[in-house]
Motif scaffolding. Structure first.
Motif, PDB file in Angstrom:
ATOM      1  N   MET A   1       0.840  -1.196   0.000  1.00 33.79           N
ATOM      2  CA  MET A   1       0.000   0.000   0.000  1.00 33.79           C
ATOM      3  C   MET A   1       0.878   1.249   0.000  1.00 33.79           C
ATOM      4  O   MET A   1       1.846   1.342   0.746  1.00 33.79           O
ATOM      5  CB  MET A   1      -0.903   0.032   1.242  1.00 33.79           C
ATOM      6  CG  MET A   1      -1.915   1.173   1.247  1.00 33.79           C
ATOM      7  SD  MET A   1      -2.811   1.282   2.823  1.00 33.79           S
ATOM      8  CE  MET A   1      -1.529   1.949   3.885  1.00 33.79           C
ATOM      9  N   THR A   2       0.547   2.184  -0.868  1.00 31.13           N
ATOM     10  CA  THR A   2       1.285   3.448  -0.915  1.00 31.13           C
ATOM     11  C   THR A   2       0.380   4.571  -0.436  1.00 31.13           C
ATOM     12  O   THR A   2      -0.808   4.607  -0.722  1.00 31.13           O
ATOM     13  CB  THR A   2       1.742   3.741  -2.351  1.00 31.13           C
ATOM     14  OG1 THR A   2       0.604   3.802  -3.205  1.00 31.13           O
ATOM     15  CG2 THR A   2       2.703   2.663  -2.842  1.00 31.13           C
ATOM     16  N   GLY A   3       0.971   5.514   0.297  1.00 26.31           N
ATOM     17  CA  GLY A   3       0.192   6.626   0.807  1.00 26.31           C
ATOM     18  C   GLY A   3      -0.585   6.261   2.053  1.00 26.31           C
ATOM     19  O   GLY A   3      -0.524   5.135   2.561  1.00 26.31           O
ATOM     20  N   ARG A   6      -7.087   4.763   3.293  1.00 26.52           N
ATOM     21  CA  ARG A   6      -8.347   5.469   3.067  1.00 26.52           C
ATOM     22  C   ARG A   6      -9.450   4.924   3.964  1.00 26.52           C
ATOM     23  O   ARG A   6     -10.245   5.666   4.513  1.00 26.52           O
ATOM     24  CB  ARG A   6      -8.746   5.322   1.602  1.00 26.52           C
ATOM     25  CG  ARG A   6     -10.053   5.965   1.199  1.00 26.52           C
ATOM     26  CD  ARG A   6     -10.302   5.746  -0.290  1.00 26.52           C
ATOM     27  NE  ARG A   6     -10.296   4.334  -0.629  1.00 26.52           N
ATOM     28  CZ  ARG A   6     -11.369   3.540  -0.542  1.00 26.52           C
ATOM     29  NH1 ARG A   6     -12.516   4.049  -0.129  1.00 26.52           N
ATOM     30  NH2 ARG A   6     -11.285   2.274  -0.865  1.00 26.52           N
ATOM     31  N   ARG A   7      -9.484   3.608   4.118  1.00 28.41           N
ATOM     32  CA  ARG A   7     -10.552   2.972   4.895  1.00 28.41           C
ATOM     33  C   ARG A   7      -9.971   1.782   5.653  1.00 28.41           C
ATOM     34  O   ARG A   7      -9.464   0.840   5.059  1.00 28.41           O
ATOM     35  CB  ARG A   7     -11.679   2.530   3.963  1.00 28.41           C
ATOM     36  CG  ARG A   7     -12.931   2.047   4.675  1.00 28.41           C
ATOM     37  CD  ARG A   7     -14.083   1.926   3.696  1.00 28.41           C
ATOM     38  NE  ARG A   7     -14.537   3.240   3.250  1.00 28.41           N
ATOM     39  CZ  ARG A   7     -15.422   3.413   2.270  1.00 28.41           C
ATOM     40  NH1 ARG A   7     -15.919   2.369   1.637  1.00 28.41           N
ATOM     41  NH2 ARG A   7     -15.800   4.628   1.927  1.00 28.41           N
ATOM     42  N   PHE A  33      -4.024   9.177  11.119  1.00 32.59           N
ATOM     43  CA  PHE A  33      -4.619   9.281   9.783  1.00 32.59           C
ATOM     44  C   PHE A  33      -5.978   9.978   9.892  1.00 32.59           C
ATOM     45  O   PHE A  33      -7.037   9.338   9.813  1.00 32.59           O
ATOM     46  CB  PHE A  33      -4.776   7.892   9.162  1.00 32.59           C
ATOM     47  CG  PHE A  33      -3.521   7.079   9.161  1.00 32.59           C
ATOM     48  CD1 PHE A  33      -2.460   7.415   8.323  1.00 32.59           C
ATOM     49  CD2 PHE A  33      -3.381   5.975  10.007  1.00 32.59           C
ATOM     50  CE1 PHE A  33      -1.284   6.662   8.321  1.00 32.59           C
ATOM     51  CE2 PHE A  33      -2.219   5.218  10.006  1.00 32.59           C
ATOM     52  CZ  PHE A  33      -1.164   5.566   9.164  1.00 32.59           C
ATOM     53  N   PRO A  34      -5.977  11.286  10.079  1.00 29.82           N
ATOM     54  CA  PRO A  34      -7.228  12.016  10.338  1.00 29.82           C
ATOM     55  C   PRO A  34      -8.232  11.972   9.195  1.00 29.82           C
ATOM     56  O   PRO A  34      -9.426  12.200   9.420  1.00 29.82           O
ATOM     57  CB  PRO A  34      -6.744  13.446  10.607  1.00 29.82           C
ATOM     58  CG  PRO A  34      -5.390  13.531   9.972  1.00 29.82           C
ATOM     59  CD  PRO A  34      -4.796  12.169  10.106  1.00 29.82           C
ATOM     60  N   THR A  35      -7.796  11.676   7.992  1.00 26.11           N
ATOM     61  CA  THR A  35      -8.733  11.628   6.868  1.00 26.11           C
ATOM     62  C   THR A  35      -9.257  10.221   6.591  1.00 26.11           C
ATOM     63  O   THR A  35     -10.138  10.043   5.746  1.00 26.11           O
ATOM     64  CB  THR A  35      -8.064  12.166   5.585  1.00 26.11           C
ATOM     65  OG1 THR A  35      -6.949  11.328   5.238  1.00 26.11           O
ATOM     66  CG2 THR A  35      -7.601  13.604   5.780  1.00 26.11           C
ATOM     67  N   ALA A  36      -8.729   9.236   7.287  1.00 28.60           N
ATOM     68  CA  ALA A  36      -9.152   7.854   7.054  1.00 28.60           C
ATOM     69  C   ALA A  36     -10.476   7.551   7.752  1.00 28.60           C
ATOM     70  O   ALA A  36     -10.758   8.079   8.831  1.00 28.60           O
ATOM     71  CB  ALA A  36      -8.078   6.885   7.541  1.00 28.60           C
ATOM     72  N   GLU A  37     -11.276   6.696   7.137  1.00 28.73           N
ATOM     73  CA  GLU A  37     -12.478   6.164   7.777  1.00 28.73           C
ATOM     74  C   GLU A  37     -12.081   4.899   8.537  1.00 28.73           C
ATOM     75  O   GLU A  37     -11.507   3.991   7.959  1.00 28.73           O
ATOM     76  CB  GLU A  37     -13.547   5.812   6.745  1.00 28.73           C
ATOM     77  CG  GLU A  37     -14.157   6.989   6.029  1.00 28.73           C
ATOM     78  CD  GLU A  37     -15.270   6.542   5.089  1.00 28.73           C
ATOM     79  OE1 GLU A  37     -15.649   5.345   5.133  1.00 28.73           O
ATOM     80  OE2 GLU A  37     -15.746   7.377   4.310  1.00 28.73           O
ATOM     81  N   ASP A  87      -8.981  -0.901   2.493  1.00 27.04           N
ATOM     82  CA  ASP A  87      -7.611  -1.114   2.027  1.00 27.04           C
ATOM     83  C   ASP A  87      -6.709  -1.634   3.144  1.00 27.04           C
ATOM     84  O   ASP A  87      -5.612  -2.120   2.874  1.00 27.04           O
ATOM     85  CB  ASP A  87      -7.015   0.146   1.394  1.00 27.04           C
ATOM     86  CG  ASP A  87      -7.248   1.405   2.211  1.00 27.04           C
ATOM     87  OD1 ASP A  87      -7.797   1.308   3.313  1.00 27.04           O
ATOM     88  OD2 ASP A  87      -6.869   2.484   1.733  1.00 27.04           O
ATOM     89  N   VAL A  88      -7.190  -1.552   4.405  1.00 26.28           N
ATOM     90  CA  VAL A  88      -6.446  -2.105   5.542  1.00 26.28           C
ATOM     91  C   VAL A  88      -7.420  -2.844   6.454  1.00 26.28           C
ATOM     92  O   VAL A  88      -8.500  -2.335   6.768  1.00 26.28           O
ATOM     93  CB  VAL A  88      -5.732  -1.000   6.361  1.00 26.28           C
ATOM     94  CG1 VAL A  88      -5.022  -1.614   7.569  1.00 26.28           C
ATOM     95  CG2 VAL A  88      -4.748  -0.236   5.492  1.00 26.28           C
TER      96      VAL A  88
END
Length: 360
Positions: A1-3, A6-7, A33-37, A87-88
């Motif tokens: 995974m890069t970056g 996301r979720r 990761f404040p932008t991750a769900e 993605d995780v």
């Protein structure tokens, strides 16, 4: 995974207390990761407990002992997970079933403990470290490069406002005022050896109600009803002036209402069980009664207002989670624990609470 992820999915389908202990992991990831769900996969009772904290839309329920049991249920849940495109996936629970589920869901990056039964299914394996269970679970964030041990973190929970309103109506129906000083008592536990005798709980209630506590509320899951019923029968407290001194709400509240009640408690007394972890997460004064397990095993509810009462015996601990029967046939760790010791601990907790209120 890069970056950045996301979720993220946190999969913890064990007991309620284990779910509470995983909250600091959620918080560590949310900070990193404040932008991750961040979504949770939990059993139905835990869904009601975690939803007020993260939002109902981020909760998936796995009824692994009911409609989702067996391989068919595993396939059905994996499809639901796949639809959310995680993605995780982090296996908070060290379980082969959890590892297989994350794999069937097609999650691109799977993280778990290196000594878990399903370690072969994980792309990144984390070594368990830390003194307490919550600290060890928080360490799973290392699988995403997050150093979670930089600051102390204790589990926290949020009260569901609707559930608190329902609870207020329940208490009013029993003649208990909103401002009443409540002793919340949880006589149950998942394993029989972790239960202090009902007769001892009954004597404790009689020694503390109606003073310094206006009423005692017995709580627990449906499986704890017999322990609560026996405690009620052992208590000599009676209904006076239209207000119940002892109310049995065991199995009569949902998890959100139970949490709301614990959050209202003046003091909570519990065996080594989920109610203790919920109390600590709300910062309530707590007295935990430990028998076959010991604090050194790392599952003690944390917090500055939490205390543990237990006997020093050569046979303790006899297991990691408790058992159906005492291995040596005495159950001395619970049977021999005197009511006076627990009472003293409760009175000290109540004294500290009152002192804190006075200085606030």
């Amino acid at each position: 995974m890069t970056g950045a992820p996301r979720r993220i999915l946190l999969a913890q389908t064990s007991f309620l207390g284990d779910v509470v202990l995983a909250v600091p992991l959620h918080d560590a990831l949310a900070r990193a990761f404040p932008t991750a769900e961040i979504h949770w996969l939990v059993r139905p009772p835990a869904a009601e407990l975690i939803a007020p904290l993260v939002g109902r839309e981020r909760i998936l329920s796995l009824d692994k002992y009911g409609k989702d049991a067996g391989f068919g249920g595993l396939i059905a849940i994996s499809r639901r997970l796949r639809a959310r495109q995680f993605d995780v996936g982090i296996a908070v629970q060290r379980s082969m079933r959890t590892a297989l589920l994350l794999t069937l869901a097609g999650i691109a990056l799977r993280i778990g403990f290196e000594d878990a039964p399903g370690w072969l299914f994980y792309h990144r394996r984390v070594k368990r470290r830390g003194e307490g269970a919550s600290e060890r679970l928080r360490g799973l964030a290392a699988g995403l490069g997050v150093e979670s041990f930089a600051t102390e973190a204790r589990p926290r929970l949020v009260v569901d406002r609707e559930a608190d309103g329902r609870l207020a109506s329940i208490l009013t129906g029993h003649g208990i005022a909103a401002e009443a000083s409540l002793l919340v008592v949880a006589p149950g536990a998942a394993w029989a050896t972790k239960r202090w005798p009902a007769a001892s709980f009954g004597a404790l209630v009689d020694a503390l109600v109606p003073a310094p506590f206006a009423a005692a509320i017995l709580v627990g899951a449906a499986a704890d009803r017999e322990a609560c019923r026996a405690t009620l029968q052992a208590s000599e407290a009676v209904t006076t002036a239209g207000a119940a001194r002892v109310v049995d709400l065991c199995g009569r509240t949902d998890t959100a209402e139970l949490a709301a009640l614990v959050a209202r408690a003046a003091v909570v007394v519990a065996n080594d069980s989920a109610v203790g972890h919920i109390a600590a997460a709300f910062g309530r004064p707590l007295v935990s009664i430990f028998g076959p397990t010991v604090p050194a095993q790392g599952f003690t509810p944390g917090g500055p207002q939490s205390s543990v009462v237990g006997l020093e015996l050569a046979c303790r601990p006899c297991s990691r989670h408790g058992s159906a029967r005492c291995p040596i046939g005495t159950h001395a760790c619970m049977v021999d624990l005197e009511v006076s010791r627990v009472r003293e601990a409760v009175l000290l907790a109540e004294k500290s609470r009152r002192a804190g209120q006075a200085s606030a």
